[in-house]
Design a protein around this motif. Structure first.
Motif: not given
Length: 370
Positions: A21-25, A203-213, A220-228, A251-254
């Motif tokens: 879920l998106n844990p923000w107002p 070549s050394d790099i870091k990949i970091l997963c960060t939040p979005c909305q 139609i049956h799997d909404h919110y089942k995987t993370l964004w 990515g894709d965000t509001g």
């Protein structure tokens, strides 16, 4: 970030452990009634043939893509780091940095749909074929919607390049189902990071997963089942005193939920981007979505308007940004030529040089010294 009432789970995990879920107002979750209302209000007159023709003109078929950029960007003659980035349409970018080639949200199919017979059809084709790309080391996926995760594209990339795939939580099962398995698939929660070494440690790099909305679902049956997720790429310099190069992919965000009749500047905005900027920023280069925002009351929780995108650019402390998520498929009912114009106006209104956050042609490659 809002604290979770279940101390065993992060705030963006459902308490039952079966989704996210998106844990923000700043986020409002629309139901089936609102979706039906949106479809009834959808203004198809806004998207006409003349607009489609105009959008098609943003295409820049770069026939020299492979010849010019078969080797990744490294350093300029004066010792500065270089980033080469090519927009391949919608949210798909080829980013070349420190000897590493990274693809973000690649979709080369004609339709972003479960079927290539129905669904949104491309207005602008990809600027090259998949087999014309240079070597691909890493593929980063923001979420599982069809305009960001495409079966045929992923299968072809695996066959041709065997890259590492970075995906948000819950997507590993999908990759397993098509025969792409660990250790090539790295599944991440928000704030998970992985270090990579390429070219015999040069070549050394870091990949970091960060939040979005946003939200997820391929049926139609799997909404919110995987993370964004949004993502950060950071180089790890070899020389003492040299600063790392930092890249942000939105990515894709509001950014905020704006009901009809409300002043959007009074609405709560997503705090995740300021958190990213404070923890990881500033960023040398960012890719931020600017399209698919109308009707505003429905799309605002999940898609940035150009005005929202400028706020994201500010929050993450980006030095140079480019707009994406427009000009490729007809997904919403705004004028298809509108996002770049509104972006330029929003930058000026906020007191920024519009060239710092602008758009580019599909197939265009820009080399940035940082």
């Amino acid at each position: 970030m809002i604290k979770s009432t279940d101390k065993t789970r992060p705030a963006h995990h459902e308490p039952n452990g079966k989704g996210f879920l998106n844990p923000w107002p700043s986020y409002v979750r629309h139901g089936h009634f609102q979706a039906l209302r949106m479809m009834l209000q959808f203004d198809r007159k806004q998207v006409n043939s003349s607009q489609v023709t105009q959008v098609a003109k943003i295409q820049n078929l770069n026939k020299d893509l492979v010849a010019t950029h078969s080797e990744p960007a490294a350093k300029s003659d004066d010792g500065h780091n270089k980033i080469a980035y090519t927009w391949l349409g919608h949210a798909c970018f080829l980013v070349q940095i420190d000897g590493v080639n990274i693809l973000f949200d690649p979709v080369f199919s004609d339709r972003c749909s479960p079927s290539q017979y129905v669904g949104p059809k491309r207005v602008t084709p990809p600027p090259c074929k998949l087999d014309e790309l240079p070597r691909i080391d890493i593929v980063v996926i923001s979420h599982n919607h069809y305009d960001h995760l495409d079966l045929a594209t992923i299968q072809n990339l695996q066959k041709q390049h065997q890259p590492y795939f970075y995906v948000p939580l819950g997507n590993k099962t999908w990759f397993d189902s098509i025969g792409i398995r660990t250790p090539k698939v790295r599944e991440c929660d928000w704030w998970d990071g992985h270090d990579h070494s390429f070219h015999d440690g040069k070549s050394d790099i870091k990949i970091l997963c960060t939040p979005c909305q946003h939200f997820t679902g391929r049926s139609i049956h799997d909404h919110y089942k995987t993370l964004w997720a949004s993502w950060v790429v950071e180089t790890k310099p070899k020389e003492e005193g040299q600063k790392p190069v930092k890249i942000f992919f939105g990515g894709d965000t509001g950014y905020r939920s704006v009901p009809d009749g409300k002043d959007e500047d009074e609405m709560p905005h997503c705090p995740a981007f300021k958190e990213i900027g404070d923890k990881v920023g500033p960023f040398d280069f960012s890719m931020i979505p600017i399209g698919a925002y109308s009707p505003r009351w429905f799309m605002s929780p999940i898609h940035c308007s150009p005005e929202d995108a400028v706020r994201v650019h500010e929050d993450i402390q980006s030095k140079r940004s480019v707009g994406m998520h427009w000009g490729t498929w007809v997904l919403t009912d705004e004028d298809m030529t509108e996002p770049p114009r509104r972006l330029q106006a929003a930058m000026a209104k906020r007191g920024h040089d519009p060239s710092v956050f602008s758009t580019m042609q599909i197939g265009e490659t820009i080399v940035l010294d940082v």
